[in-house]
Design a protein around this motif. Structure first.
Motif, PDB file in Angstrom:
ATOM      1  N   VAL A   3       0.868  -1.215  -0.028  1.00 39.96           N
ATOM      2  CA  VAL A   3       0.147   0.114  -0.011  1.00 39.96           C
ATOM      3  C   VAL A   3       0.873   1.407   0.129  1.00 39.96           C
ATOM      4  O   VAL A   3       1.871   1.219   0.543  1.00 39.96           O
ATOM      5  CB  VAL A   3      -1.104  -0.118   1.264  1.00 39.96           C
ATOM      6  CG1 VAL A   3      -2.101  -1.050   1.206  1.00 39.96           C
ATOM      7  CG2 VAL A   3      -0.091   0.123   2.603  1.00 39.96           C
ATOM      8  N   CYS A  17      -7.784   7.071  -4.344  1.00 38.82           N
ATOM      9  CA  CYS A  17      -8.020   6.243  -3.098  1.00 38.82           C
ATOM     10  C   CYS A  17      -8.669   4.788  -3.716  1.00 38.82           C
ATOM     11  O   CYS A  17      -9.679   5.025  -4.276  1.00 38.82           O
ATOM     12  CB  CYS A  17      -8.621   6.983  -2.238  1.00 38.82           C
ATOM     13  SG  CYS A  17      -8.378   6.185  -0.468  1.00 38.82           S
ATOM     14  N   HIS A  18      -7.924   3.798  -2.966  1.00 39.77           N
ATOM     15  CA  HIS A  18      -8.292   2.421  -3.199  1.00 39.77           C
ATOM     16  C   HIS A  18      -8.115   1.954  -4.755  1.00 39.77           C
ATOM     17  O   HIS A  18      -8.691   0.904  -4.935  1.00 39.77           O
ATOM     18  CB  HIS A  18      -9.888   2.285  -2.787  1.00 39.77           C
ATOM     19  CG  HIS A  18     -10.066   2.559  -1.203  1.00 39.77           C
ATOM     20  ND1 HIS A  18     -10.650   3.421  -0.677  1.00 39.77           N
ATOM     21  CD2 HIS A  18      -9.344   2.043  -0.090  1.00 39.77           C
ATOM     22  CE1 HIS A  18     -10.546   3.474   0.447  1.00 39.77           C
ATOM     23  NE2 HIS A  18      -9.869   2.429   1.172  1.00 39.77           N
ATOM     24  N   LYS A  19      -7.599   2.623  -5.504  1.00 40.32           N
ATOM     25  CA  LYS A  19      -7.076   2.028  -6.512  1.00 40.32           C
ATOM     26  C   LYS A  19      -5.613   1.548  -6.707  1.00 40.32           C
ATOM     27  O   LYS A  19      -4.981   2.189  -5.709  1.00 40.32           O
ATOM     28  CB  LYS A  19      -7.239   3.336  -7.702  1.00 40.32           C
ATOM     29  CG  LYS A  19      -8.757   3.751  -8.102  1.00 40.32           C
ATOM     30  CD  LYS A  19      -8.996   4.748  -8.996  1.00 40.32           C
ATOM     31  CE  LYS A  19     -10.578   4.926  -8.973  1.00 40.32           C
ATOM     32  NZ  LYS A  19     -10.667   6.104  -9.957  1.00 40.32           N
ATOM     33  N   TYR A  20      -5.287   1.083  -7.763  1.00 43.49           N
ATOM     34  CA  TYR A  20      -3.721   0.135  -7.761  1.00 43.49           C
ATOM     35  C   TYR A  20      -3.070   1.208  -8.776  1.00 43.49           C
ATOM     36  O   TYR A  20      -3.571   1.869  -9.734  1.00 43.49           O
ATOM     37  CB  TYR A  20      -3.909  -1.135  -8.204  1.00 43.49           C
ATOM     38  CG  TYR A  20      -4.194  -2.075  -7.134  1.00 43.49           C
ATOM     39  CD1 TYR A  20      -3.560  -2.511  -6.238  1.00 43.49           C
ATOM     40  CD2 TYR A  20      -5.612  -2.493  -7.121  1.00 43.49           C
ATOM     41  CE1 TYR A  20      -4.123  -3.586  -5.209  1.00 43.49           C
ATOM     42  CE2 TYR A  20      -6.145  -3.213  -6.166  1.00 43.49           C
ATOM     43  CZ  TYR A  20      -5.263  -3.888  -5.294  1.00 43.49           C
ATOM     44  OH  TYR A  20      -5.883  -4.629  -4.124  1.00 43.49           O
ATOM     45  N   LYS A  31       2.571  -3.721  -7.826  1.00 43.20           N
ATOM     46  CA  LYS A  31       1.361  -3.153  -7.818  1.00 43.20           C
ATOM     47  C   LYS A  31       1.034  -2.893  -6.480  1.00 43.20           C
ATOM     48  O   LYS A  31       0.927  -3.766  -5.661  1.00 43.20           O
ATOM     49  CB  LYS A  31       0.321  -4.203  -8.336  1.00 43.20           C
ATOM     50  CG  LYS A  31      -0.966  -3.664  -8.839  1.00 43.20           C
ATOM     51  CD  LYS A  31      -1.920  -4.647  -9.748  1.00 43.20           C
ATOM     52  CE  LYS A  31      -3.055  -4.034  -9.986  1.00 43.20           C
ATOM     53  NZ  LYS A  31      -3.759  -5.107 -10.748  1.00 43.20           N
ATOM     54  N   MET A  33      -1.902  -0.544  -3.560  1.00 41.75           N
ATOM     55  CA  MET A  33      -3.090   0.419  -3.515  1.00 41.75           C
ATOM     56  C   MET A  33      -2.810   1.350  -2.826  1.00 41.75           C
ATOM     57  O   MET A  33      -2.151   1.555  -1.722  1.00 41.75           O
ATOM     58  CB  MET A  33      -4.086  -0.443  -2.516  1.00 41.75           C
ATOM     59  CG  MET A  33      -5.563   0.288  -2.552  1.00 41.75           C
ATOM     60  SD  MET A  33      -6.658  -0.714  -1.576  1.00 41.75           S
ATOM     61  CE  MET A  33      -7.065  -1.989  -2.609  1.00 41.75           C
ATOM     62  N   VAL A  35      -4.018   4.239  -0.407  1.00 42.59           N
ATOM     63  CA  VAL A  35      -4.746   4.053   0.693  1.00 42.59           C
ATOM     64  C   VAL A  35      -4.804   5.525   1.530  1.00 42.59           C
ATOM     65  O   VAL A  35      -5.850   5.666   2.496  1.00 42.59           O
ATOM     66  CB  VAL A  35      -4.324   2.922   1.639  1.00 42.59           C
ATOM     67  CG1 VAL A  35      -4.453   1.678   1.015  1.00 42.59           C
ATOM     68  CG2 VAL A  35      -3.068   3.266   2.292  1.00 42.59           C
ATOM     69  N   GLU A  85      -0.692   4.258 -13.590  1.00 45.23           N
ATOM     70  CA  GLU A  85      -2.135   3.840 -12.938  1.00 45.23           C
ATOM     71  C   GLU A  85      -2.364   2.571 -13.902  1.00 45.23           C
ATOM     72  O   GLU A  85      -1.830   2.428 -14.736  1.00 45.23           O
ATOM     73  CB  GLU A  85      -3.196   4.765 -13.194  1.00 45.23           C
ATOM     74  CG  GLU A  85      -3.078   6.156 -12.473  1.00 45.23           C
ATOM     75  CD  GLU A  85      -4.162   6.929 -12.374  1.00 45.23           C
ATOM     76  OE1 GLU A  85      -5.094   7.323 -11.774  1.00 45.23           O
ATOM     77  OE2 GLU A  85      -4.339   7.562 -13.746  1.00 45.23           O
TER      78      GLU A  85
END
Length: 85
Positions: A3, A17-20, A31, A33, A35, A85
């Motif tokens: 993270v 937020c909450h995307k990788y 990869k 996340m 947070v 992204e």
């Protein structure tokens, strides 16, 4: 789980937020996340030890990110990376 927290501009008001994101560094990639935000404008409050504002180009990574990138523990904290992204 890998993270990260992104500096204010990259955090995009929470849009990431909450995307990788994919982080590339040390000849490897991972990869992770998103947070949290590493505040580049105001700095942190008492709950976060009154840390000063982050620079505008920060990807604050968890231990899992450093390990995945194969960075020795004595070098955690500062690495030239790219991300997407």
């Amino acid at each position: 789980m890998p993270v990260v927290a992104l500096s204010t501009g990259w955090y995009k008001g929470g849009d990431r937020c909450h995307k990788y994101i994919t982080i590339n560094g040390n000849g490897r990639s991972v990869k992770a996340m998103v947070v949290d935000e590493c505040d580049s404008t105001m700095g942190c409050d008492a709950d976060h030890d009154y840390q000063p504002p982050c620079p505008n180009n920060i990807v604050d990574a968890s231990k899992a990110v450093w390990k995945a990138l194969g960075v020795s523990q004595d070098n955690w904290g500062d690495l030239d990376i790219t991300w997407s992204e």
